[in-house]
Design an enzyme around this catalytic site. Structure first.
Site, PDB file in Angstrom:
ATOM      1  N   SER A 271       0.799  -1.238   0.000  1.00 45.35           N
ATOM      2  CA  SER A 271       0.000   0.000   0.000  1.00 45.35           C
ATOM      3  C   SER A 271       0.825   1.279   0.000  1.00 45.35           C
ATOM      4  CB  SER A 271      -0.958   0.004   1.191  1.00 45.35           C
ATOM      5  OG  SER A 271      -2.059  -0.822   0.941  1.00 45.35           O
TER       6      SER A 271
ATOM      7  N   LYS B 293       0.031   3.734  -2.696  1.00 39.28           N
ATOM      8  CA  LYS B 293      -0.979   4.788  -2.618  1.00 39.28           C
ATOM      9  C   LYS B 293      -0.374   6.189  -2.584  1.00 39.28           C
ATOM     10  CE  LYS B 293      -4.616   1.945  -0.475  1.00 39.28           C
ATOM     11  NZ  LYS B 293      -3.990   0.612  -0.336  1.00 39.28           N
TER      12      LYS B 293
ATOM     13  N   SER C 247      -6.087   3.517   4.495  1.00 38.33           N
ATOM     14  CA  SER C 247      -5.553   2.718   3.387  1.00 38.33           C
ATOM     15  C   SER C 247      -6.652   1.937   2.685  1.00 38.33           C
ATOM     16  CB  SER C 247      -4.458   1.759   3.885  1.00 38.33           C
ATOM     17  OG  SER C 247      -3.667   1.290   2.816  1.00 38.33           O
TER      18      SER C 247
END
Length: 446
Positions: A64, A67, A128
């Site tokens: 993640s 992102k 997230s």
């Protein structure tokens, strides 16, 4: 007798004990900072100076932390007026299905729901949320497949190396229920070296520092006051009030998948100094990955940066070097012009190593003719450079491949001499050469 017997038993058992302990040596025991990671890097957030690195050039799973690229493209699209914070996104089959998978980090989206970009962004930056990330990507580019093109183009523009993007969220494509972007594999996952992750974070903080206003939020309610309300606790457990709290932390992005392990890009400030740390596939001393392991590794990097490094001014603005204070000027009203450093040279260095750095002056020979400048010479004309050089040991350089240095410039202007002055100078030089030749000849007789 009993004492002697015990002693000999101990001696005989010692090799066996050593053999049994060899298998329990902590993983990555040779790490200079004692952290257990597949890759790590620490940089000064202001200048991009690399303070420490371990295996920072090897591509690894980023999960993640992906992102951060999605956030960068979102801020850019907002800035350019392509989308707005109040713009609404209508949930489709893809984002609905992913949002309902509570094995993943998500805020559940209604099948018939609409959500503002600001709502979705906060779910991305704080919680997230994966479906919310896909929704942002679709809003910007139409489809996640098209968004990948933007991610790759931006990565190239930012100078990232050895990256591979297969989706906007950082999940393994196998988690996307067969709806992963076209042209990517069913088991693919995003990868990037620690150095590129740090560079992405560096550019995100420099270009869009407002991201920290959201990443520093430890807890927020999504759709507060509605039946869809859900508590979003930030996955960054180093924020104030959380179990691994570290003073000064206000970002930036965690990441966890089976492939990538436990990763984290963290940033913190202390006494006006900000650093960025990246840890990838962090484990504990026994080789077991965990949230604690990634935050322990990050803590070690933060402690190292804040305790061991300081900003040092090596060259003040206007500094003149003893070995080269002036340059000669041909055909000018003055025969010489002073030169000096244009800007100060400051750099974050390990305090104990500051004496190992020396400024190195280089004059640009292409600007010279027979070793001198030719009139007319403008004030503040660049005639060379000075850069810091470490005399021994390793210097990791800068995240953007720059170097610590400044231009060497002229401190004044020199006009070209008039024709009469040039003629008289030439005559003077002519007779001077005759005189020198004659005196040389006379000296040779004796």
């Amino acid at each position: 007798m009993k004492h002697k017997m015990t002693k000999w038993v101990a001696v005989l058992l010692m090799p066996l004990l050593l053999l049994t302990t060899l298998g329990t040596v902590p993983a990555y025991a040779d790490s200079p900072l004692g952290i257990h990671v597949d890759g790590a890097i620490l940089i000064d957030a202001e200048s991009g100076k690399i303070l420490y690195e371990e295996n920072a050039d090897t591509p690894l799973g980023i999960a993640s932390m992906t992102k951060m690229m999605t956030e960068y493209l979102l801020f850019e699209a907002i800035k350019e007026g392509k989308i707005s914070w109040d713009q609404e996104y209508k949930v489709n089959d893809y984002t609905y299905a992913i949002s309902q998978d509570r094995r993943l980090s998500n805020v559940p989206l209604r099948r018939d729901g609409t959500y503002t970009i600001r709502e979705l962004y906060e779910a991305v930056a704080i919680y997230s949320a994966n479906a919310a990330t896909i929704a942002v990507a679709e809003t910007i580019a139409g489809t996640e497949t098209e968004f990948l093109k933007l991610m790759n183009a931006k990565a190239e523009e930012l100078g990232l190396k050895d990256y591979k993007f297969v989706n906007s969220s950082g999940l393994n494509n196998s988690d996307l229920q067969g709806m992963h972007p076209q042209g990517t594999g069913e088991e693919d996952e995003n990868v990037m070296p620690a150095k590129s992750v740090a560079k992405l974070a560096y550019r995100l903080l420099h270009d869009y520092p407002e991201v920290l206003e959201t990443t520093k939020i430890n807890t927020k309610l999504f759709r507060e006051g509605t039946t869809d309300e859900i508590k979003m606790d930030n996955w960054n457990f180093m924020l104030p009030g959380f179990v691994y709290e570290y003073a000064g932390v206000d970002g930036l992005k965690t990441g966890t998948t089976l492939f990538a392990g436990h990763c984290f890009t963290g940033t913190a400030t202390r006494d006006g100094k900000r650093v960025i740390a990246v840890v990838m596939k962090a484990v504990d001393a026994n080789g077991v990955g965990s949230y604690k392991a990634r935050f322990d590794a990050t803590r070690a990097l933060f402690d190292y940066g804040f305790s061991q490094f300081s900003e040092v001014e090596f060259v003040p603005a206007g500094h003149q070097f003893e070995e080269q204070k002036e340059l000669g000027v041909i055909k000018g009203k003055e025969k010489q012009v002073s030169i000096a450093a244009k800007e100060p040279i400051r750099m974050m260095v390990k305090t104990s190593e500051k004496d190992l750095y020396v400024p190195e002056l280089t004059i640009d020979e292409s600007k010279l003719k027979e070793g001198s400048l030719q009139a007319p010479v403008e004030q503040d004309a660049v005639v060379g450079q000075v850069k810091l050089v470490k005399t021994e040991g390793t210097d990791y350089g800068f995240i953007d491949d720059s170097h610590a240095g400044t231009d060497i410039i002229t401190k004044g202007a020199v006009d070209k001499a008039g024709w009469f002055s040039l003629m008289m100078g030439a005559i003077g030089d002519f007779f001077a050469s005759i005189w020198n030749g004659a005196t040389g000849f006379v000296k040779g007789l004796f």
